[in-house]
Write a protein that holds these residues in place. Structure first.
Motif, mmCIF file in Angstrom:
data_model
loop_
_atom_site.group_PDB
_atom_site.id
_atom_site.type_symbol
_atom_site.label_atom_id
_atom_site.label_comp_id
_atom_site.label_asym_id
_atom_site.label_seq_id
_atom_site.Cartn_x
_atom_site.Cartn_y
_atom_site.Cartn_z
ATOM 1 N N GLY A 1 -37.978 -2.692 68.402
ATOM 2 C CA GLY A 1 -37.999 -1.469 69.664
ATOM 3 C C GLY A 1 -37.205 -1.712 70.456
ATOM 4 N N THR A 2 -36.783 -3.090 70.830
ATOM 5 C CA THR A 2 -36.647 -3.697 71.717
ATOM 6 C C THR A 2 -35.098 -4.145 72.327
ATOM 7 O OG1 THR A 2 -36.032 -6.042 70.971
ATOM 8 C CG2 THR A 2 -38.659 -5.564 72.035
ATOM 9 N N GLY A 3 -34.626 -4.093 73.300
ATOM 10 C CA GLY A 3 -32.965 -4.244 73.606
ATOM 11 C C GLY A 3 -32.106 -4.688 72.858
ATOM 12 N N ALA A 4 -33.390 -5.979 72.786
ATOM 13 C CA ALA A 4 -32.226 -6.949 71.673
ATOM 14 C C ALA A 4 -32.310 -6.549 70.127
ATOM 15 C CB ALA A 4 -32.587 -8.264 72.123
ATOM 16 N N ASN A 5 -32.812 -6.011 70.458
ATOM 17 C CA ASN A 5 -33.371 -5.777 68.436
ATOM 18 C C ASN A 5 -32.146 -4.718 68.325
ATOM 19 O OD1 ASN A 5 -34.826 -3.676 66.385
ATOM 20 N ND2 ASN A 5 -35.529 -5.576 66.428
ATOM 21 N N ARG A 6 -31.982 -3.916 69.016
ATOM 22 C CA ARG A 6 -30.982 -2.813 69.068
ATOM 23 C C ARG A 6 -29.492 -3.590 68.656
ATOM 24 N NH1 ARG A 6 -31.896 1.693 73.878
ATOM 25 N NH2 ARG A 6 -30.201 2.122 72.190
ATOM 26 N N LEU A 7 -29.246 -3.887 69.848
ATOM 27 C CA LEU A 7 -28.395 -5.617 69.888
ATOM 28 C C LEU A 7 -27.769 -5.914 68.269
ATOM 29 C CD1 LEU A 7 -28.078 -5.743 73.379
ATOM 30 C CD2 LEU A 7 -26.385 -4.124 72.170
ATOM 31 N N ALA A 8 -28.778 -6.113 68.253
ATOM 32 C CA ALA A 8 -28.871 -7.332 66.769
ATOM 33 C C ALA A 8 -27.881 -6.992 66.179
ATOM 34 C CB ALA A 8 -29.836 -7.887 66.661
ATOM 35 N N ASN A 9 -27.001 -7.765 65.548
ATOM 36 C CA ASN A 9 -26.183 -7.494 64.052
ATOM 37 C C ASN A 9 -25.674 -9.083 63.071
ATOM 38 O OD1 ASN A 9 -23.596 -8.401 65.587
ATOM 39 N ND2 ASN A 9 -22.870 -6.235 64.790
ATOM 40 N N TYR A 10 -24.821 -9.150 62.274
ATOM 41 C CA TYR A 10 -24.274 -10.034 61.743
ATOM 42 C C TYR A 10 -22.667 -8.791 60.794
ATOM 43 C CZ TYR A 10 -23.523 -14.327 60.122
ATOM 44 O OH TYR A 10 -23.408 -15.737 59.859
ATOM 45 N N PHE A 11 -22.527 -10.129 60.573
ATOM 46 C CA PHE A 11 -21.584 -9.857 59.093
ATOM 47 C C PHE A 11 -21.758 -9.297 57.837
ATOM 48 C CE2 PHE A 11 -19.642 -12.966 61.975
ATOM 49 C CZ PHE A 11 -18.890 -12.138 62.809
ATOM 50 N N VAL A 12 -21.221 -8.284 57.360
ATOM 51 C CA VAL A 12 -21.914 -8.499 56.340
ATOM 52 C C VAL A 12 -21.310 -6.823 55.405
ATOM 53 C CG1 VAL A 12 -23.335 -6.060 56.922
ATOM 54 C CG2 VAL A 12 -24.182 -7.332 55.208
ATOM 55 N N GLY A 13 -20.597 -6.587 54.113
ATOM 56 C CA GLY A 13 -19.631 -5.821 53.758
ATOM 57 C C GLY A 13 -20.363 -4.181 53.475
ATOM 58 N N GLN A 14 -19.997 -3.261 52.755
ATOM 59 C CA GLN A 14 -20.628 -2.683 51.988
ATOM 60 C C GLN A 14 -21.441 -2.509 51.156
ATOM 61 O OE1 GLN A 14 -16.533 -0.629 51.543
ATOM 62 N NE2 GLN A 14 -16.798 0.726 53.320
ATOM 63 N N VAL A 15 -21.399 -3.825 50.668
ATOM 64 C CA VAL A 15 -22.316 -3.555 49.132
ATOM 65 C C VAL A 15 -23.464 -4.249 49.478
ATOM 66 C CG1 VAL A 15 -22.030 -6.280 49.888
ATOM 67 C CG2 VAL A 15 -22.361 -4.694 47.220
ATOM 68 N N VAL A 16 -23.859 -3.967 50.949
ATOM 69 C CA VAL A 16 -25.361 -3.808 52.120
ATOM 70 C C VAL A 16 -26.045 -3.010 51.658
ATOM 71 C CG1 VAL A 16 -24.506 -2.932 53.770
ATOM 72 C CG2 VAL A 16 -26.228 -4.330 54.000
ATOM 73 N N GLY A 17 -25.068 -2.144 50.855
ATOM 74 C CA GLY A 17 -26.042 -0.531 50.969
ATOM 75 C C GLY A 17 -27.078 -1.224 49.217
ATOM 76 N N THR A 18 -26.457 -2.348 48.465
ATOM 77 C CA THR A 18 -27.065 -2.551 47.257
ATOM 78 C C THR A 18 -28.332 -4.060 47.547
ATOM 79 O OG1 THR A 18 -25.388 -3.916 46.071
ATOM 80 C CG2 THR A 18 -25.990 -1.170 45.783
ATOM 81 N N MET A 19 -28.642 -3.897 48.793
ATOM 82 C CA MET A 19 -28.935 -5.098 49.049
ATOM 83 C C MET A 19 -29.935 -5.068 49.150
ATOM 84 S SD MET A 19 -25.767 -7.321 50.685
ATOM 85 C CE MET A 19 -27.286 -8.144 52.099
ATOM 86 N N ASN A 20 -30.845 -4.617 48.550
ATOM 87 C CA ASN A 20 -32.765 -3.838 49.230
ATOM 88 C C ASN A 20 -33.393 -4.328 48.647
ATOM 89 O OD1 ASN A 20 -32.259 -2.895 46.851
ATOM 90 N ND2 ASN A 20 -31.413 -0.240 47.005
ATOM 91 N N GLU A 21 -33.606 -5.590 48.671
ATOM 92 C CA GLU A 21 -34.478 -7.125 47.740
ATOM 93 C C GLU A 21 -33.992 -7.970 47.727
ATOM 94 O OE1 GLU A 21 -36.976 -8.278 44.132
ATOM 95 O OE2 GLU A 21 -35.411 -5.871 44.052
ATOM 96 N N SER A 22 -35.219 -8.456 48.788
ATOM 97 C CA SER A 22 -35.207 -10.406 48.921
ATOM 98 C C SER A 22 -35.516 -10.428 47.459
ATOM 99 C CB SER A 22 -36.071 -11.017 49.925
ATOM 100 O OG SER A 22 -35.489 -12.104 50.366
ATOM 101 N N LYS A 23 -34.531 -11.730 47.483
ATOM 102 C CA LYS A 23 -34.428 -12.887 45.951
ATOM 103 C C LYS A 23 -34.178 -13.649 46.018
ATOM 104 C CE LYS A 23 -32.689 -8.950 43.847
ATOM 105 N NZ LYS A 23 -31.971 -8.600 43.034
ATOM 106 N N PRO A 24 -34.502 -14.403 44.870
ATOM 107 C CA PRO A 24 -33.900 -16.431 44.859
ATOM 108 C C PRO A 24 -32.505 -15.896 44.768
ATOM 109 C CG PRO A 24 -36.064 -15.875 43.800
ATOM 110 C CD PRO A 24 -36.008 -14.951 44.135
#
Length: 381
Positions: free
Chosen positions: A333-356
């Motif tokens: 909800g902070t301004g910094a949080n709204r701005l934060a981003n990073y490089f990522v491809g369109q495959v991000v749509g299937t990256m919906n679980e953190s795993k080893p």
């Protein structure tokens, strides 16, 4: 599996994992693939530390190192300008715009002990993303034992190819068009990464489905080809190899793994993002690079704001701003949080679980086998 890539590097599966995180590199190499460490953000001392750590972790398994030496960047026609010369080229209008973003989004200043000596402007005076910056990293890498050295942006300089080859290592380069791949091969590159527009980071405009066969046909048997861009699952791996690739190069899919050093706030955004939530933007590096859509990319895309500068001026301009944003972005909800981003491809749509990371490798192979068997069954019918 047996392909030109598995034969070249002695790996079990032709999955190469690009990551800035040494833990991901080691995990993928230990799982039977090959990790490739992105070194552009490393200081010389940190690169020494990380390469030694990786080698201790993986034993005699292979790994690679990825550098960035673009063919063209601001000031290169002036004979290798130093950092101070380049800083002086940044227009006041752009500095004022970045300051305005940080003010409007209420991003706090860095503490005094973090304001200097770090980031792109805390280096040794060499221009970031230049041969003068990459050459020391190359020598550090060659003092260790990476099996592959990749230039991630354009054709590797001739001296880089010569040094890597004389040390008995393989040279790789990314290509976003068939003519790029042909230039790489003519220069002596061993591995071509055919990276489509779907990929995270620096990309061209040609999609992976079209690009891979074009590059495979263009280079023939002169180099091994890896498919990249939109590849994070076994079905996508099978598709890339059906198009003629001898393996795959994956980057984005590791950003949500347990080992990844992705900023926690950005990682949460990745886990909930869809494939439509990325954009090719020059706002971080000065060259088109696919990244997550946030308030940061939207600010730079406005019609009434300055256009991003070229490389390396743009990353020099925004380096401190991004450090400030990342430091303050942990609170939703902070301004910094709204701005934060990073490089990522369109495959991000299937990256919906953190795993080893190792589990990502194993699941890719399982789904790859299922896909190939399904295709074989269609032929048998």
């Amino acid at each position: 599996m047996k392909t030109a890539i598995t034969e070249m590097f002695g790996v079990d599966v032709p999955i190469l994992a690009f990551s800035h995180c040494r833990d991901v590199v080691a995990a993928v190499s230990k799982a039977g693939g090959m990790g490739v460490l992105g070194a552009v953000a490393h200081s010389d001392s940190q690169l020494e530390i990380d390469l030694a750590w990786i080698e201790d972790e993986i034993g005699d398994r292979p790994y690679g190192v990825d550098l960035i030496v673009p063919a063209k960047y601001a000031g290169d026609d002036a004979g290798g300008m130093n950092l101070a010369d380049l800083v002086a080229m940044i227009p006041d209008e752009h500095r004022a715009f970045v300051d305005d973003i940080l003010r409007r989004y209420e991003v706090p200043e860095l503490p005094d002990d973090e304001r200097s000596g770090r980031g792109l402007l805390g280096s040794d005076g060499a221009a970031p993303f230049s041969a003068n910056r990459a050459d020391p990293q190359l020598e550090i890498a060659l003092a260790h034992r990476p099996a592959l050295v990749v230039n991630a942006l354009g054709p590797p300089p001739a001296h880089m190819i010569e040094r890597v080859s004389e040390e008995g290592r393989k040279v790789g380069a990314l290509a976003g068009a068939a003519q790029h791949a042909e230039r790489h091969v003519n220069a002596g590159v061993d591995v071509i990464i055919a990276q489509g527009s779907e990929a995270g980071g620096h990309t061209g405009e040609i999609g992976t489905m079209v690009l891979i066969p074009e590059i495979v046909d263009a280079v023939g048997d002169s180099a091994a080809v890896l498919g990249a861009g939109g590849i994070g699952r076994g079905r996508q791996m099978a598709a890339a190899m059906a198009l003629g690739a001898q393996g795959v190069w994956c980057g984005s899919v590791w950003l949500t793994t347990d080992e990844a050093e992705t900023h926690p706030a950005v990682k949460e955004k990745f886990l909930s993002a869809t494939s439509a939530d990325t954009v090719r933007s020059r706002s971080r590096t000065g060259k088109h690079a696919r990244q997550l859509v946030t308030a940061w990319t939207e600010e730079w895309d406005r019609a009434d704001t300055p256009d991003p500068l070229g490389m390396p001026l743009q990353p020099m301009l925004v380096d401190d701003a991004i450090r400030r944003i990342d430091r303050a972005a942990h609170h939703e909800g902070t301004g910094a949080n709204r701005l934060a981003n990073y490089f990522v491809g369109q495959v991000v749509g299937t990256m919906n679980e953190s795993k080893p990371a190792a589990r990502v490798v194993y699941e890719m192979i399982e789904e790859f086998i299922e896909s190939v068997e399904r295709l074989n069954a269609q032929l048998d019918a």
